[in-house]
Write an enzyme that holds these catalytic residues in place. Structure first.
Site, short mmCIF file in Angstrom:
data_model
loop_
_atom_site.label_atom_id
_atom_site.label_comp_id
_atom_site.label_asym_id
_atom_site.label_seq_id
_atom_site.Cartn_x
_atom_site.Cartn_y
_atom_site.Cartn_z
CB SER A 109 -1.05 0.16 1.08
OG SER A 109 -2.09 -0.92 0.75
CE LYS A 112 -4.70 1.89 -0.13
NZ LYS A 112 -4.10 0.40 0.02
CB SER A 167 -4.33 1.39 4.24
OG SER A 167 -3.51 1.17 3.14
#
Length: 456
Positions: A109, A112, A167
């Site tokens: 993540s 992101k 997240s």
């Protein structure tokens, strides 16, 4: 003499030696097999490419640890097990030390950050979106979620809180749908990576969920974080420790909220790990294939550092955060005492347009000098709101004509983020952002709960 020596050994001693030899024989014969087993295990461990990208400097293309210690410089921490890491000065772009910085690895993540750097400027935070079943289709099994519901309406601000704090892959999917769909978002992210010269990066899933061919590197993630931190909203979300998130709207009732907490342990702390002094974000990740990943930015005594750590093999709890903290400590102690081993390169557009980077509201270099009317107005504008992580004079990391990103010294501290009440929360919602604020109804599992292959 040797024969004579053996001939005078007593029978009892000969018997004892024979028994000892018999007992040792299986161990001696097993030793080579044991060595082969160890060697085989070592051979199975992934190794960095023999030659990697040289973006940012030729030393960064060489496998292994790269550092140039000067007089009085501290040695690197011994407790480092990550496959790849980097320590960089956010202001000058100098890479102070690195280890396999350009090794393309699964990012989890932390990807992101690229999603946010790409999509965040496209929609005003006050815009709203009603979620459809198609928006949430295909969210990977075990994904980290913020708890978005179909047929519910959310602001863009709500969705970004879900992306940065929890997240949430569900929040990423909804924002991707607003951006024209997953395919368009992936295309936009790959184009953005190319613009930033993050050439180790290839996106297949915008939320960082494990996907064949999806990779980034410690170097690229640091470039991406540096770019993202130019955007006021990005900085705010990355440094927000806690926030209220909308629950389900039930007919005839007031919509309730529940508290969400940032999964960045250096920001919020956790059992066995304290918040890192001066931390201001940015993003953590963890998947089956990527292991634990993290990019963090922190300030100490006027120095701002970026550190990325990918996939530690250590078994210690919260290893990715502890190794990041060790590298930050080292970087602050080594500042001015080491020679750079490389640099964080500017975006491609910086070569022709020195004001190309930023969020569109950034003043050109020279217009945001401390004490100027522009700087004062920007500082006044950023004095309120959720987690005011906007303490950068002029509101940006200024892109100088020479192509060097300049970070102002005044960076946000997490204490301000945690203690300042939200001023844009819905009426009647829990606006507490203090460390002891209770979780509201409908709150998702607390950070640290077991995560699946796509979390976070």
């Amino acid at each position: 003499m040797d024969a004579c020596t053996f001939s005078i050994v007593s029978a009892s001693k000969k018997t004892a030696w024979a028994v000892t030899a018999a007992a040792l024989l299986p161990l001696l014969t097993a030793a080579p097999a044991l060595a082969d087993t160890v060697d085989n295990k070592e051979e199975k461990q992934p190794k960095p490419p023999a030659r990697m990208s040289s973006v940012g400097g030729t030393l960064l293309a060489v496998p292994g640890t790269q550092v140039k210690l000067g007089p009085g410089a501290p040695v690197l921490p011994k407790e480092l097990s990550a496959r790849s890491w980097i320590v960089a000065d956010a202001e000058t772009g100098h890479v102070l030390a690195s280890h396999n910085a350009h090794w393309p690895l699964a990012p989890a993540s932390t990807l992101k950050m690229l999603f946010a750097d790409t999509v965040l400027p496209k929609f005003p935070r006050t815009a709203t979106h009603t979620v459809t079943p198609q928006d949430l289709a295909g969210v990977g099994a075990g994904s980290s979620l913020v708890g978005i519901k179909e047929k519910q309406t959310y602001t863009v601000h709500d969705l970004w809180l879900g992306v940065f704090l929890r997240s949430g892959n569900d929040a990423v999917r909804v924002l991707s749908a607003m951006n024209g769909g997953l395919g368009q978002t992936v295309e936009d992210m790959n184009a953005r990576a190319d613009e930033l010269q993050a050439l180790d990066t290839h996106v297949e899933s915008p939320d960082g969920y494990d996907a064949p061919g999806q990779v980034s590197s410690a170097y690229d993630l640091t470039l991406i974080a540096r770019s993202g931190m130019q955007k006021p909203d990005f900085r705010e979300y990355a440094a927000t420790a806690r926030a209220a998130f909308p629950g389900e709207q039930k007919p005839g009732k007031k919509r309730e909220t529940f508290e969400i907490q940032n999964t960045n342990r250096l920001l919020t702390g956790a059992l066995g790990i304290a918040p890192y002094q001066g931390i201001a974000g940015v993003k953590n990740g963890n998947t089956t294939h990527a292991g634990s990943t993290f990019t963090g930015v922190a300030e100490r005594n006027g120095k701002v550092l970026l550190v990325t750590v990918l996939n530690p093999s250590s078994k210690e709890q919260h290893a990715v955060y502890k190794e990041t903290a060790r590298l930050l400590d080292w970087g602050f102690a080594a500042a001015g005492k080491v020679q750079p081993v490389g640099e964080l390169v500017p975006p491609k557009s910086a070569r022709t347009n020195p004001t190309a980077e930023g969020d569109g509201s950034s003043p050109a270099p020279g217009e945001n000098a401390p004490g100027s009317d522009t700087a004062k107005a920007a500082a006044a504008e950023k004095s309120g709101g959720v987690g005011v992580a906007l303490g950068v004079v002029g509101g940006v990391l200024v892109l100088l004509a020479g192509g060097v990103l300049l970070v102002n010294r005044r960076w946000p501290l997490p204490e301000l983020v945690r203690r300042r009440p939200r001023t844009d929360a819905p009426a009647g919602s829990d606006t507490s952002t203090g460390p002891d604020a209770p979780a509201g109804p409908g709150s998702p599992p607390a950070p640290g709960a077991p995560a699946g292959p796509g979390a976070p």
